[in-house]
Design a protein around this motif. Structure first.
Motif, PDB file in Angstrom:
ATOM      1  N   ASP A 484      25.452  92.022   1.597  1.00 53.14           N
ATOM      2  CA  ASP A 484      25.532  90.619   2.012  1.00 53.14           C
ATOM      3  C   ASP A 484      24.162  90.072   2.359  1.00 53.14           C
ATOM      4  O   ASP A 484      23.847  88.911   2.076  1.00 53.14           O
ATOM      5  CB  ASP A 484      26.474  90.482   3.219  1.00 53.14           C
ATOM      6  CG  ASP A 484      27.930  90.723   2.803  1.00 53.14           C
ATOM      7  OD1 ASP A 484      28.190  90.668   1.575  1.00 53.14           O
ATOM      8  OD2 ASP A 484      28.779  90.981   3.682  1.00 53.14           O
ATOM      9  N   LYS A 485      23.348  90.919   2.999  1.00 51.53           N
ATOM     10  CA  LYS A 485      22.004  90.459   3.374  1.00 51.53           C
ATOM     11  C   LYS A 485      21.168  90.140   2.143  1.00 51.53           C
ATOM     12  O   LYS A 485      20.437  89.147   2.106  1.00 51.53           O
ATOM     13  CB  LYS A 485      21.293  91.524   4.217  1.00 51.53           C
ATOM     14  CG  LYS A 485      21.829  91.576   5.630  1.00 51.53           C
ATOM     15  CD  LYS A 485      21.119  92.615   6.454  1.00 51.53           C
ATOM     16  CE  LYS A 485      21.609  92.519   7.896  1.00 51.53           C
ATOM     17  NZ  LYS A 485      20.977  93.509   8.756  1.00 51.53           N
ATOM     18  N   LYS A 487      22.345  89.230  -0.760  1.00 50.66           N
ATOM     19  CA  LYS A 487      22.879  88.007  -1.363  1.00 50.66           C
ATOM     20  C   LYS A 487      22.346  86.769  -0.647  1.00 50.66           C
ATOM     21  O   LYS A 487      21.929  85.794  -1.277  1.00 50.66           O
ATOM     22  CB  LYS A 487      24.415  88.006  -1.310  1.00 50.66           C
ATOM     23  CG  LYS A 487      25.041  88.932  -2.351  1.00 50.66           C
ATOM     24  CD  LYS A 487      26.560  88.910  -2.223  1.00 50.66           C
ATOM     25  CE  LYS A 487      27.197  89.977  -3.111  1.00 50.66           C
ATOM     26  NZ  LYS A 487      28.609  90.207  -2.804  1.00 50.66           N
ATOM     27  N   SER A 488      22.361  86.843   0.665  1.00 50.05           N
ATOM     28  CA  SER A 488      21.903  85.717   1.457  1.00 50.05           C
ATOM     29  C   SER A 488      20.416  85.429   1.217  1.00 50.05           C
ATOM     30  O   SER A 488      19.998  84.277   1.060  1.00 50.05           O
ATOM     31  CB  SER A 488      22.201  86.017   2.933  1.00 50.05           C
ATOM     32  OG  SER A 488      21.625  85.036   3.743  1.00 50.05           O
ATOM     33  N   LYS A 491      19.953  83.781  -2.141  1.00 51.43           N
ATOM     34  CA  LYS A 491      20.358  82.369  -2.139  1.00 51.43           C
ATOM     35  C   LYS A 491      19.244  81.495  -1.578  1.00 51.43           C
ATOM     36  O   LYS A 491      18.920  80.436  -2.127  1.00 51.43           O
ATOM     37  CB  LYS A 491      21.641  82.180  -1.321  1.00 51.43           C
ATOM     38  CG  LYS A 491      22.880  82.548  -2.122  1.00 51.43           C
ATOM     39  CD  LYS A 491      24.136  82.283  -1.315  1.00 51.43           C
ATOM     40  CE  LYS A 491      25.361  82.733  -2.080  1.00 51.43           C
ATOM     41  NZ  LYS A 491      26.576  82.740  -1.248  1.00 51.43           N
ATOM     42  N   ASN A 492      18.655  81.958  -0.485  1.00 45.54           N
ATOM     43  CA  ASN A 492      17.549  81.196   0.098  1.00 45.54           C
ATOM     44  C   ASN A 492      16.379  81.069  -0.869  1.00 45.54           C
ATOM     45  O   ASN A 492      15.745  80.023  -0.975  1.00 45.54           O
ATOM     46  CB  ASN A 492      17.073  81.855   1.397  1.00 45.54           C
ATOM     47  CG  ASN A 492      18.080  81.629   2.520  1.00 45.54           C
ATOM     48  OD1 ASN A 492      18.738  80.592   2.565  1.00 45.54           O
ATOM     49  ND2 ASN A 492      18.219  82.612   3.391  1.00 45.54           N
ATOM     50  N   LYS A 516      14.006  86.953   7.480  1.00 45.96           N
ATOM     51  CA  LYS A 516      15.164  86.262   8.029  1.00 45.96           C
ATOM     52  C   LYS A 516      16.393  87.162   8.053  1.00 45.96           C
ATOM     53  O   LYS A 516      17.189  87.148   8.997  1.00 45.96           O
ATOM     54  CB  LYS A 516      15.447  85.002   7.184  1.00 45.96           C
ATOM     55  CG  LYS A 516      16.296  83.984   7.904  1.00 45.96           C
ATOM     56  CD  LYS A 516      16.436  82.686   7.121  1.00 45.96           C
ATOM     57  CE  LYS A 516      17.591  81.888   7.710  1.00 45.96           C
ATOM     58  NZ  LYS A 516      18.323  81.159   6.688  1.00 45.96           N
ATOM     59  N   GLU A 517      16.555  87.964   7.011  1.00 47.41           N
ATOM     60  CA  GLU A 517      17.717  88.851   6.931  1.00 47.41           C
ATOM     61  C   GLU A 517      17.454  90.209   7.588  1.00 47.41           C
ATOM     62  O   GLU A 517      18.344  91.055   7.641  1.00 47.41           O
ATOM     63  CB  GLU A 517      18.113  89.092   5.464  1.00 47.41           C
ATOM     64  CG  GLU A 517      18.448  87.838   4.684  1.00 47.41           C
ATOM     65  CD  GLU A 517      19.600  87.037   5.260  1.00 47.41           C
ATOM     66  OE1 GLU A 517      20.517  87.652   5.861  1.00 47.41           O
ATOM     67  OE2 GLU A 517      19.576  85.797   5.139  1.00 47.41           O
TER      68      GLU A 517
END
Ligand code: ZN
Length: 561
Positions: A484-485, A487-488, A491-492, A516-517
């Motif tokens: 998930d990290k 993916k996030s 996206k950013n 950030k992640e």
């Protein structure tokens, strides 16, 4: 003071050789007279007995560079390359019609028909295959035929001297090879008047008064050809035959007026042909052998050009031909490789892996030094200057041309459709801040060539991690590989890439999104590779992203199917 200064000056090898040849000529009355009449002759020869391998090109480029260096020093010099087309046809190259060509074994190559129409002979065909490439390689050579030299009578005087001194020549062979190997043959090979073969004749008597040789065309003279059994008597002049190779080599020096001729190092061994030819030149023809040889010291030849570690041989038909090699990489780069490698170093070339990109990078580095954009010491500067100048195949550019790295070119070449590749590449280069002006015609042409060769390299020789096949869409299995990290973070990054960005902006952003992640930048890279290529590795990411359509990348990183 002057001497002190000279010590700190560095001279490139070609210039050193040119200077030494000039000095040698100035001290020798025979050479001085010849040079006055004909200029400085730099000479090389090749037997066109089949495909000519790239190793021969090393010799041609060395000779071409020496002639150029001489001219740059104000010497009236030229490079002459001769086709040894009167040599016998002594083996069938593979892929050749055996039935058609077998009867010609033993015949001078210039009298064997061409395997392809449009050429005057077998010799003409194979020799011209190479010579036609010379412009692309920046080789400036005057081409001649050794057979025509015989026809014109240029060898007559030296043939007579050789035959009159047959004993002396035999003694030289005995001295160098030992008694057992001594040849009883006369130093002349007539062309059989009956069957036209030169490889099967045995000359056994020389009549110096009538100036004729007696010979037999022997059925068992050599293994590769059969003589007809004819017995004859012939004048040894005007193309009726030739001198045996080592005697011929020595005779060519006064015939042509050679002041420089090198050869592969195998010729320069103790029993090598150069050793014999130098002895004949000095003791029989009384002519000073060309640089790097003297009567006292034969000097050193140049090292081999190996492809994938194997010495290439023309007659065995293995290895890579000069013509094939010139399709694999730009001729200028092949020339560059040979110019930058000193003659005493072996070139071991393998087209696989990183070799070709490395050469492109090396060329770019030398070019930057040449144009003063990269600081190095004096020696490095002199070397770079001479390597760049001598690698040139046309007039040198006045200022450093725009170039992209070969890595980047290989990504663009793989990512973009071929028909619009050049224009799209220029757009991408402008968009990403690599280019802020219009390209000149020369630069466009260079960019196009680099893209073409990069495509070829990627297809044929690139290691797996440099090969790029974009995923057309995102399979579910690929999505499952990301945390998930990751993916996030992607996206950013995708949001950021909706607009045009420079390389360093993207790099900063990768760090921001990773931070950030709370993940490593490496994980962002892996995620990006997975989304684009379906595997967690690939070529350098940022140039790779830049080579792609920006909307496509942004969408992909936003995980939109
Ligand atoms: Zn015969």
């Amino acid at each position: 003071m002057k001497d002190k200064k000279r010590k700190t000056e560095w001279t490139y090898w070609t210039d050193k050789v040119a200077k030494e040849v000039k000095e040698r000529v100035s001290k020798n009355p025979i050479l001085k007279k010849i040079v006055k009449e004909r200029g400085y002759i730099v000479y090389d020869e090749k037997t066109p007995s089949g495909k000519i391998h790239v190793g021969s090109a090393r010799g041609w480029i060395i000779h071409d560079c020496i002639a150029k260096a001489m001219r740059q020093q104000g010497m009236n010099a030229k490079f002459i390359l001769s086709s040894d087309d009167i040599d016998p046809f002594d083996g069938l190259p593979k892929d050749m019609d055996a039935k058609k060509f077998k009867p010609f074994l033993g015949v001078p190559l210039r009298n064997v028909p061409s395997p392809v129409t449009g050429y005057s002979s077998f010799a003409d065909y194979f020799f011209r295959q190479c010579v036609e490439k010379f412009d692309e390689f920046g080789i400036e050579a005057e081409i001649e035929s050794t057979g025509s030299r015989y026809d014109n009578g240029d060898f007559n005087k030296w043939t007579k001297i050789a035959l009159d001194n047959a004993d002396k020549i035999q003694k030289i062979y005995q001295r160098i090879y030992g008694d057992t190997a001594a040849s009883e043959k006369l130093p002349f090979q007539p062309i059989c008047e009956k069957c036209g073969k030169i490889g099967t004749t045995f000359a056994y008597e020389w009549d110096p008064k009538r100036e004729v040789v007696k010979y037999t065309c022997k059925p068992d003279m050599v293994e590769w050809a059969q003589g007809c059994g004819h017995k004859g008597e012939v004048s040894p002049y005007d193309g009726n035959g030739k001198l045996p190779w080592k005697v011929e080599w020595a005779a060519k020096w006064p015939v042509v007026g050679v002041t420089y001729e090198s050869a592969g190092k195998d010729h320069f061994t103790k029993g090598g042909s150069r050793t014999v030819s130098v002895a004949i030149s000095c003791e029989v023809f009384k002519f000073p052998p060309p640089y790097p040889s003297t009567c006292e010291n034969i000097g050193k030849g140049y090292e081999f050009f190996l492809v994938s570690g194997k010495k290439m041989s023309t007659s065995k038909g293995i290895g890579v031909s000069f013509v094939e090699m010139s399709e694999m990489m730009p001729p200028q780069l092949l020339r560059f490789l040979m110019v930058k490698s000193r003659p005493e170093t072996t070139i071991d070339f393998s087209p696989e892996g990183d070799t070709i990109p490395f050469l492109f990078n090396e060329f770019d580095r030398i070019e930057r030094i040449y144009f003063g954009l990269k600081k190095v010491d004096e020696r490095g500067k002199t070397n770079a200057k001479r390597i760049y100048e001598l690698s040139a195949i046309a007039e040198l550019p006045k200022q450093k041309p725009f170039r992209i790295s070969f890595d980047f070119a290989s990504m663009l070449a793989q990512a973009l459709p071929k028909d619009r590749r050049l224009e799209r590449s220029i757009q991408i280069l402008k968009r990403t801040g690599h280019l802020d002006r219009e390209l000149t015609d020369f630069e466009r042409d260079e960019l196009k060539k680099r893209l073409d060769y990069a495509e070829l390299w990627a297809k044929e020789f690139a290691p797996e991690n440099m090969r790029v096949t974009l995923l057309k869409e995102i399979p579910d299995a690929v999505m499952g590989k990301l945390s998930d990290k990751q993916k996030s973070a992607l996206k950013n990054l995708g949001e950021f890439l909706k607009a045009s960005r420079t390389d360093s902006d993207i790099w900063s952003m990768v760090r921001v999104v990773a931070k950030k992640e709370g993940i490593d930048t490496k994980e962002v890279f892996q995620a990006a590779y997975i989304m684009l290529l379906g595997r967690p590795y690939g070529p350098r990411l940022i140039p790779f992203i830049q080579s792609l359509d920006e909307d496509f990348v942004a969408k992909r990183f936003l995980l939109k199917k």
